[in-house]
Design a protein around this motif. Sequence first.
Motif, PDB file in Angstrom:
ATOM      1  N   HIS A   1      -2.870   0.259   7.229  1.00 14.69           N
ATOM      2  CA  HIS A   1      -2.896   0.178   5.760  1.00 14.69           C
ATOM      3  C   HIS A   1      -2.797  -1.281   5.304  1.00 14.69           C
ATOM      4  CE1 HIS A   1      -2.289   4.548   5.763  1.00 14.69           C
ATOM      5  NE2 HIS A   1      -1.336   4.347   6.654  1.00 14.69           N
ATOM      6  N   PRO A   2      -3.768  -2.108   5.676  1.00  9.10           N
ATOM      7  CA  PRO A   2      -3.683  -3.543   5.376  1.00  9.10           C
ATOM      8  C   PRO A   2      -3.727  -3.865   3.881  1.00  9.10           C
ATOM      9  CG  PRO A   2      -5.858  -2.963   6.222  1.00  9.10           C
ATOM     10  CD  PRO A   2      -5.007  -1.760   6.403  1.00  9.10           C
ATOM     11  N   GLY A   3      -4.252  -2.964   3.083  1.00  7.90           N
ATOM     12  CA  GLY A   3      -4.372  -3.247   1.655  1.00  7.90           C
ATOM     13  C   GLY A   3      -3.156  -2.865   0.827  1.00  7.90           C
ATOM     14  N   LEU A   4      -2.183  -2.169   1.430  1.00  8.24           N
ATOM     15  CA  LEU A   4      -1.018  -1.700   0.690  1.00  8.24           C
ATOM     16  C   LEU A   4       0.147  -2.678   0.798  1.00  8.24           C
ATOM     17  CD1 LEU A   4      -0.835   2.114   1.627  1.00  8.24           C
ATOM     18  CD2 LEU A   4      -1.595   1.112  -0.535  1.00  8.24           C
ATOM     19  N   PRO A   5       1.021  -2.727  -0.236  1.00 10.57           N
ATOM     20  CA  PRO A   5       2.286  -3.459  -0.073  1.00 10.57           C
ATOM     21  C   PRO A   5       3.042  -2.887   1.120  1.00 10.57           C
ATOM     22  CG  PRO A   5       1.946  -2.833  -2.372  1.00 10.57           C
ATOM     23  CD  PRO A   5       0.875  -2.142  -1.572  1.00 10.57           C
ATOM     24  N   LEU A   6       3.851  -3.739   1.782  1.00 12.55           N
ATOM     25  CA  LEU A   6       4.458  -3.351   3.061  1.00 12.55           C
ATOM     26  C   LEU A   6       5.248  -2.050   2.982  1.00 12.55           C
ATOM     27  CD1 LEU A   6       4.995  -3.871   5.998  1.00 12.55           C
ATOM     28  CD2 LEU A   6       6.816  -5.458   5.353  1.00 12.55           C
ATOM     29  N   ASN A   7       6.113  -1.923   1.964  1.00 11.80           N
ATOM     30  CA  ASN A   7       6.925  -0.708   1.881  1.00 11.80           C
ATOM     31  C   ASN A   7       6.066   0.546   1.722  1.00 11.80           C
ATOM     32  OD1 ASN A   7       9.194  -2.290   2.104  1.00 11.80           O
ATOM     33  ND2 ASN A   7      10.248  -1.387   0.348  1.00 11.80           N
ATOM     34  N   GLU A   8       5.001   0.428   0.938  1.00 16.54           N
ATOM     35  CA  GLU A   8       4.110   1.582   0.756  1.00 16.54           C
ATOM     36  C   GLU A   8       3.374   1.902   2.050  1.00 16.54           C
ATOM     37  OE1 GLU A   8       1.496   1.359  -2.612  1.00 16.54           O
ATOM     38  OE2 GLU A   8       3.022   0.382  -3.870  1.00 16.54           O
ATOM     39  N   ALA A   9       2.957   0.854   2.789  1.00 18.61           N
ATOM     40  CA  ALA A   9       2.266   1.064   4.057  1.00 18.61           C
ATOM     41  C   ALA A   9       3.190   1.735   5.068  1.00 18.61           C
ATOM     42  CB  ALA A   9       1.766  -0.275   4.599  1.00 18.61           C
ATOM     43  N   ILE A  10       4.461   1.302   5.110  1.00 19.25           N
ATOM     44  CA  ILE A  10       5.437   1.918   6.016  1.00 19.25           C
ATOM     45  C   ILE A  10       5.665   3.373   5.645  1.00 19.25           C
ATOM     46  CG2 ILE A  10       7.900   1.932   6.599  1.00 19.25           C
ATOM     47  CD1 ILE A  10       7.775  -1.117   6.666  1.00 19.25           C
ATOM     48  N   ARG A  11       5.747   3.637   4.347  1.00 15.41           N
ATOM     49  CA  ARG A  11       5.945   5.018   3.894  1.00 15.41           C
ATOM     50  C   ARG A  11       4.781   5.896   4.319  1.00 15.41           C
ATOM     51  NH1 ARG A  11       9.610   5.906  -0.024  1.00 15.41           N
ATOM     52  NH2 ARG A  11      10.542   4.100   1.010  1.00 15.41           N
ATOM     53  N   ALA A  12       3.573   5.358   4.244  1.00 15.08           N
ATOM     54  CA  ALA A  12       2.391   6.121   4.647  1.00 15.08           C
ATOM     55  C   ALA A  12       2.412   6.411   6.152  1.00 15.08           C
ATOM     56  CB  ALA A  12       1.123   5.350   4.284  1.00 15.08           C
ATOM     57  N   VAL A  13       2.893   5.443   6.938  1.00 15.24           N
ATOM     58  CA  VAL A  13       2.950   5.616   8.392  1.00 15.24           C
ATOM     59  C   VAL A  13       4.020   6.623   8.796  1.00 15.24           C
ATOM     60  CG1 VAL A  13       3.666   4.431  10.519  1.00 15.24           C
ATOM     61  CG2 VAL A  13       1.964   3.385   9.021  1.00 15.24           C
ATOM     62  N   THR A  14       5.157   6.573   8.116  1.00 17.74           N
ATOM     63  CA  THR A  14       6.315   7.377   8.542  1.00 17.74           C
ATOM     64  C   THR A  14       6.454   8.711   7.811  1.00 17.74           C
ATOM     65  OG1 THR A  14       7.759   6.241   6.944  1.00 17.74           O
ATOM     66  CG2 THR A  14       7.617   5.309   9.172  1.00 17.74           C
ATOM     67  N   GLU A  15       5.612   8.959   6.832  1.00 18.25           N
ATOM     68  CA  GLU A  15       5.763  10.169   6.017  1.00 18.25           C
ATOM     69  C   GLU A  15       5.713  11.444   6.862  1.00 18.25           C
ATOM     70  OE1 GLU A  15       3.927  12.074   1.904  1.00 18.25           O
ATOM     71  OE2 GLU A  15       2.713  10.669   3.058  1.00 18.25           O
ATOM     72  N   THR A  16       4.770  11.510   7.793  1.00 23.64           N
ATOM     73  CA  THR A  16       4.609  12.715   8.612  1.00 23.64           C
ATOM     74  C   THR A  16       5.829  12.946   9.499  1.00 23.64           C
ATOM     75  OG1 THR A  16       2.208  12.488   8.637  1.00 23.64           O
ATOM     76  CG2 THR A  16       3.193  13.853  10.362  1.00 23.64           C
ATOM     77  N   THR A  17       6.285  11.893  10.197  1.00 24.15           N
ATOM     78  CA  THR A  17       7.418  12.060  11.102  1.00 24.15           C
ATOM     79  C   THR A  17       8.712  12.323  10.336  1.00 24.15           C
ATOM     80  OG1 THR A  17       7.518   9.639  11.192  1.00 24.15           O
ATOM     81  CG2 THR A  17       6.496  10.758  13.048  1.00 24.15           C
ATOM     82  N   GLU A  18       8.871  11.710   9.166  1.00 21.71           N
ATOM     83  CA  GLU A  18      10.076  11.959   8.371  1.00 21.71           C
ATOM     84  C   GLU A  18      10.094  13.397   7.856  1.00 21.71           C
ATOM     85  OE1 GLU A  18      12.162  10.435   4.220  1.00 21.71           O
ATOM     86  OE2 GLU A  18      10.819   9.077   5.279  1.00 21.71           O
TER      87      GLU A  18
END
Length: 463
Positions: free
Chosen positions: A89-106
Amino acid sequence: MGRTPELKLYNTLTREKSVFAPIDPDNVRMYVCGPTVYDFAHIGNARPAIVFDVLFRLLRHVYGEDHVTYARNITDVDDKINARALRDHPGLPLNEAIRAVTETTETQYHSDVAELGCLVPNVEPRATDNIAEMIEIIVRLIGNGHAYAAAGEVLFDTRSMADYGQLSKRPLDEQQAGARVAVEAHKKNPGDFVLWKLSSHNEPGWESPWGRGRPGWHIECSAMSKRYLGDVFDIHGGGLDLIFPHHENEIAQSRCAHGTEVMANVWMHNGFVQVEGRKMSKSEGNFVTIHDLLHTEVFGGRQWPGEVLRLAMLMTHYREPIDFSIKRLEEAERLLAKWPAAEAGDAKPDEAVLNALADDLNTVAAVQALHALAQAAHTDAAAGARFAATAALLGVLPKKTEIDEAVAAAVDALVAMRLEMLKAKNFAEGDKIRDELTAKGIQLKDGKDPVTGERVTTWEVKR
């Protein structure tokens, strides 16, 4: 508010079991280290979730539901998570990109522990939402001489703390750096650990007084516990593997930043989990996730209900190592099958079970006492209600199984047919019907009509 015997807990900090006395009985505060949501939670992660859920339930029983604050964090700051967020997610702010990556596992973690019967904590802070709080603590530590900047890192100076190492009881000379980021030979002391690490131009990071970077591992829990529970709180929990370096370094940061004698009054640690007698690891081929156990057939060739997994954990004392095996799960399932799906009504939990739990969460004795109560519950309505209230406290109350109306009618017809056969003294055929129903999970209970004295039969679905 319920009543219970005097609560005693084993404190890793003092190596003693002592009477628990909360700082404020109107707000008993507990912090437990939660999952790193890089990958799906494994069965080792299930143990602290279950153990401290039982403690949470007991504290709520003793002090009242509105007088306990349970915080369990989500670790979503991790170099592997950060790298994946930047890549995907290179176009997203870091926190939003992390949320997108971790949403499924969380989301999967929340679903998994819910199926294990765990209540939702009062507070579930994420590391990414507490970067400012971490920076604030680091600034304090530098300001009071407990931290220093060197070669693109901010490090905690372990020699600046006279009693560093009191939790693990390890001499300072034996300490090793315990950060999730690389540490070079620029430290003042071998045991100094990273508070902040600068990021290169192609690495994700957050702005700080020392430049764009990311926090070390330990600082997150100091920041989140301070924010939601205060400088000093009642209980800090986690797995035995976290005593050093994670919890040791949490204590160092928090005490030196806030000028306190302790970070938490009581430190509790659950024992290790082995799988079929071996240490769990991907290289061993015995790495099993909670989701695998609940929804696939990879362990023992079948799926395992959440209540079976929970009871299997509670059948070993939390401080002891546990061998998580198919045999242990089958034992737990057989035990659950003998327990009634009763209603608690206004009943209170059983005193013998409360006595066991009050003795440093002795769930082994608690389960034994609960099983004895379950046997009485089959013939005693009051015992049944007490069983239900007690099983609910432990989070192992059997669920009533719904059954289709057509199936229920067919069972009723077979039960009536059996009664006719028994009246005709055709016991062999009557026993055959009972055996057929038992094989299909239908348990029959014979009794007498209190008025006519005739045989009556009721039935229920076994789990």
